[in-house]
Design a protein around this motif. Structure first.
Motif, PDB file in Angstrom:
ATOM      1  N   ASP A 131      -3.955   7.635  33.293  1.00  0.00           N
ATOM      2  CA  ASP A 131      -2.521   7.346  33.199  1.00  0.00           C
ATOM      3  C   ASP A 131      -2.240   5.962  32.614  1.00  0.00           C
ATOM      4  O   ASP A 131      -1.122   5.676  32.185  1.00  0.00           O
ATOM      5  CB  ASP A 131      -1.861   7.405  34.588  1.00  0.00           C
ATOM      6  N   ALA A 132      -3.228   5.106  32.608  1.00  0.00           N
ATOM      7  CA  ALA A 132      -3.028   3.718  32.201  1.00  0.00           C
ATOM      8  C   ALA A 132      -2.526   3.566  30.763  1.00  0.00           C
ATOM      9  O   ALA A 132      -1.654   2.714  30.503  1.00  0.00           O
ATOM     10  CB  ALA A 132      -4.309   2.923  32.406  1.00  0.00           C
ATOM     11  N   HIS A 183      -0.501   5.325  29.084  1.00  0.00           N
ATOM     12  CA  HIS A 183       0.949   5.558  29.050  1.00  0.00           C
ATOM     13  C   HIS A 183       1.705   4.290  29.450  1.00  0.00           C
ATOM     14  O   HIS A 183       2.654   3.880  28.764  1.00  0.00           O
ATOM     15  CB  HIS A 183       1.317   6.712  29.978  1.00  0.00           C
ATOM     16  N   PHE A 184       1.283   3.676  30.542  1.00  0.00           N
ATOM     17  CA  PHE A 184       1.987   2.482  31.017  1.00  0.00           C
ATOM     18  C   PHE A 184       1.846   1.324  30.041  1.00  0.00           C
ATOM     19  O   PHE A 184       2.820   0.641  29.716  1.00  0.00           O
ATOM     20  CB  PHE A 184       1.462   2.085  32.399  1.00  0.00           C
ATOM     21  N   ASN A 196       4.020   1.425  26.989  1.00  0.00           N
ATOM     22  CA  ASN A 196       5.462   1.276  27.180  1.00  0.00           C
ATOM     23  C   ASN A 196       5.861  -0.017  27.884  1.00  0.00           C
ATOM     24  O   ASN A 196       7.028  -0.428  27.818  1.00  0.00           O
ATOM     25  CB  ASN A 196       6.004   2.474  27.971  1.00  0.00           C
ATOM     26  N   ILE A 197       4.898  -0.646  28.565  1.00  0.00           N
ATOM     27  CA  ILE A 197       5.130  -1.955  29.186  1.00  0.00           C
ATOM     28  C   ILE A 197       3.989  -2.845  28.716  1.00  0.00           C
ATOM     29  O   ILE A 197       2.824  -2.563  28.995  1.00  0.00           O
ATOM     30  CB  ILE A 197       5.121  -1.871  30.732  1.00  0.00           C
ATOM     31  N   LEU A 249       3.122  -7.433  31.998  1.00  0.00           N
ATOM     32  CA  LEU A 249       2.526  -7.071  33.287  1.00  0.00           C
ATOM     33  C   LEU A 249       1.720  -8.226  33.888  1.00  0.00           C
ATOM     34  O   LEU A 249       1.498  -8.251  35.104  1.00  0.00           O
ATOM     35  CB  LEU A 249       1.644  -5.838  33.132  1.00  0.00           C
ATOM     36  N   GLU A 296      -2.308   0.501  39.659  1.00  0.00           N
ATOM     37  CA  GLU A 296      -1.098   1.228  40.071  1.00  0.00           C
ATOM     38  C   GLU A 296      -0.223   0.404  41.017  1.00  0.00           C
ATOM     39  O   GLU A 296       1.003   0.587  41.047  1.00  0.00           O
ATOM     40  CB  GLU A 296      -1.485   2.559  40.720  1.00  0.00           C
ATOM     41  N   ILE A 312       1.982  -1.592  38.802  1.00  0.00           N
ATOM     42  CA  ILE A 312       3.092  -0.780  38.302  1.00  0.00           C
ATOM     43  C   ILE A 312       4.162  -0.622  39.379  1.00  0.00           C
ATOM     44  O   ILE A 312       5.369  -0.688  39.096  1.00  0.00           O
ATOM     45  CB  ILE A 312       2.596   0.592  37.811  1.00  0.00           C
ATOM     46  N   ASP A 313       3.739  -0.422  40.634  1.00  0.00           N
ATOM     47  CA  ASP A 313       4.715  -0.339  41.734  1.00  0.00           C
ATOM     48  C   ASP A 313       5.512  -1.632  41.846  1.00  0.00           C
ATOM     49  O   ASP A 313       6.734  -1.607  42.048  1.00  0.00           O
ATOM     50  CB  ASP A 313       4.000  -0.059  43.058  1.00  0.00           C
ATOM     51  N   TYR A 372       6.062  -3.790  39.477  1.00  0.00           N
ATOM     52  CA  TYR A 372       6.934  -3.850  38.302  1.00  0.00           C
ATOM     53  C   TYR A 372       8.189  -3.011  38.526  1.00  0.00           C
ATOM     54  O   TYR A 372       9.309  -3.448  38.243  1.00  0.00           O
ATOM     55  CB  TYR A 372       6.185  -3.361  37.063  1.00  0.00           C
ATOM     56  N   ASN A 373       8.016  -1.793  39.046  1.00  0.00           N
ATOM     57  CA  ASN A 373       9.160  -0.909  39.283  1.00  0.00           C
ATOM     58  C   ASN A 373      10.063  -1.446  40.388  1.00  0.00           C
ATOM     59  O   ASN A 373      11.296  -1.341  40.306  1.00  0.00           O
ATOM     60  CB  ASN A 373       8.679   0.503  39.622  1.00  0.00           C
TER      61      ASN A 373
END
Length: 297
Positions: A27-28, A30-31, A34-35, A40, A63, A66-67, A69-70
């Motif tokens: 999944d990395a 994708h992140f 886009n970011i 990050l 991950e 990413i949490d 960041y969100n």
């Protein structure tokens, strides 16, 4: 020496070499597509146990970055909503009280302001902003009244929070309208409102540039009242404590209670904290017993 650019896959390999782990490395890409890696960095900075060689402490998980960041993205939106209310209220109160006392063109009267050099900068800026504004009401004003200055209720509508804050700060302290506005924001002394507004503007600009807010060091110094009509915190935060967002966030909540009763900002924040229970609120300056502080009850 400039560093060479890296592909997304090279970025992932670099993080792994520095002891960052991934729950699902597939999944990395994708992140990171886009970011940006560089954006990050601000969210994984405190995960490092060696900030010279950028090595991550054991247990550092991508991950979780990413949490975080969100969380920060949602946090900024809530705070921005609160600041928008403050900006609109400040504009409204300035126009109302000053216009009733000094007429529709009070903002052009140098006798109402302390620092004439700052007033001169303001005049230059407001005419620049008014003439370049694409707001229909302003365009029509200059079409229909090309030789007339806009009344304050027109002209001040195109000003930013930063300009409004400086305008309020520069109003002569002895003018009763300045104190009236401060009281309507829930403060006994106008100097605290000026101080808070200038720092809230700094936070607003951080948000407007989509920059990290959650553990940001607030470099703008601001004053804290020893008493208020309604309690905020059980203590006066010192200068070190004011470098984190918690005291100012508490001040924003306090102002929101005064100008927008029935708002949902505090509940939105509490819901966000519950949604992201692993976010270390202490990094934001939240004390251990923050939920017992008056403004958070």
């Amino acid at each position: 020496m400039a560093k060479p650019p890296k592909t997304v896959q090279q970025q992932i390999q670099l993080l792994q070499a520095r002891n960052m782990t991934f729950r699902n490395v597939a999944d990395a890409p994708h992140f990171l597509s886009n970011i940006s890696y560089y954006r990050l960095k601000g969210y994984w900075w405190e995960m490092q146990d060696d900030r010279v060689n950028h090595h991550f402490a054991n247990g550092s998980v991508f991950e979780d970055v990413i949490d975080l960041y969100n969380f920060d993205r949602h946090f900024r939106l809530i705070v921005f909503n609160a600041i928008e209310r403050i900006e609109i209220s400040l504009r409204t109160k300035l126009i109302y009280h000053m216009s009733l006392s000094y007429g529709p063109f009070w903002y052009l009267d140098p006798s109402l302001f302390d620092k004439q050099k700052q007033f001169g900068f303001f005049i230059s800026k407001i005419f620049r902003d008014m003439s370049s504004s694409s707001e229909e009401f302003m365009v029509k004003h200059f079409q229909n009244h090309p030789t007339e200055n806009p009344e304050s209720w027109k002209g001040l509508e195109v000003l930013t929070l930063g300009t409004l804050s400086k305008l309020y700060q520069n109003i002569k302290h002895q003018l009763p309208e300045k104190s009236t506005i401060a009281r309507e924001f829930g403060l006994y002394n106008q100097k605290y409102l000026s101080s808070w507004l200038l720092t809230i503007t700094v936070v607003r600009n951080i948000i407007a540039h989509h920059s990290r807010l959650w553990n940001r060091v607030i470099i703008n110094k601001y004053d804290w009242p020893t008493s208020t009509p309604n309690p905020i915190l059980s203590y006066v935060p010192n200068n070190h404590q004011r470098r984190k967002i918690f005291p100012l966030l508490s001040a924003i909540l306090y102002i929101s209670n005064e100008i927008s009763p029935g708002h949902h900002i505090k509940q939105e924040l509490l819901d966000l904290f519950n949604q992201f229970p692993n976010i270390p609120l202490s990094k934001m300056g939240f004390p251990a017993n923050w939920q017992t502080e008056p403004i958070w009850l």
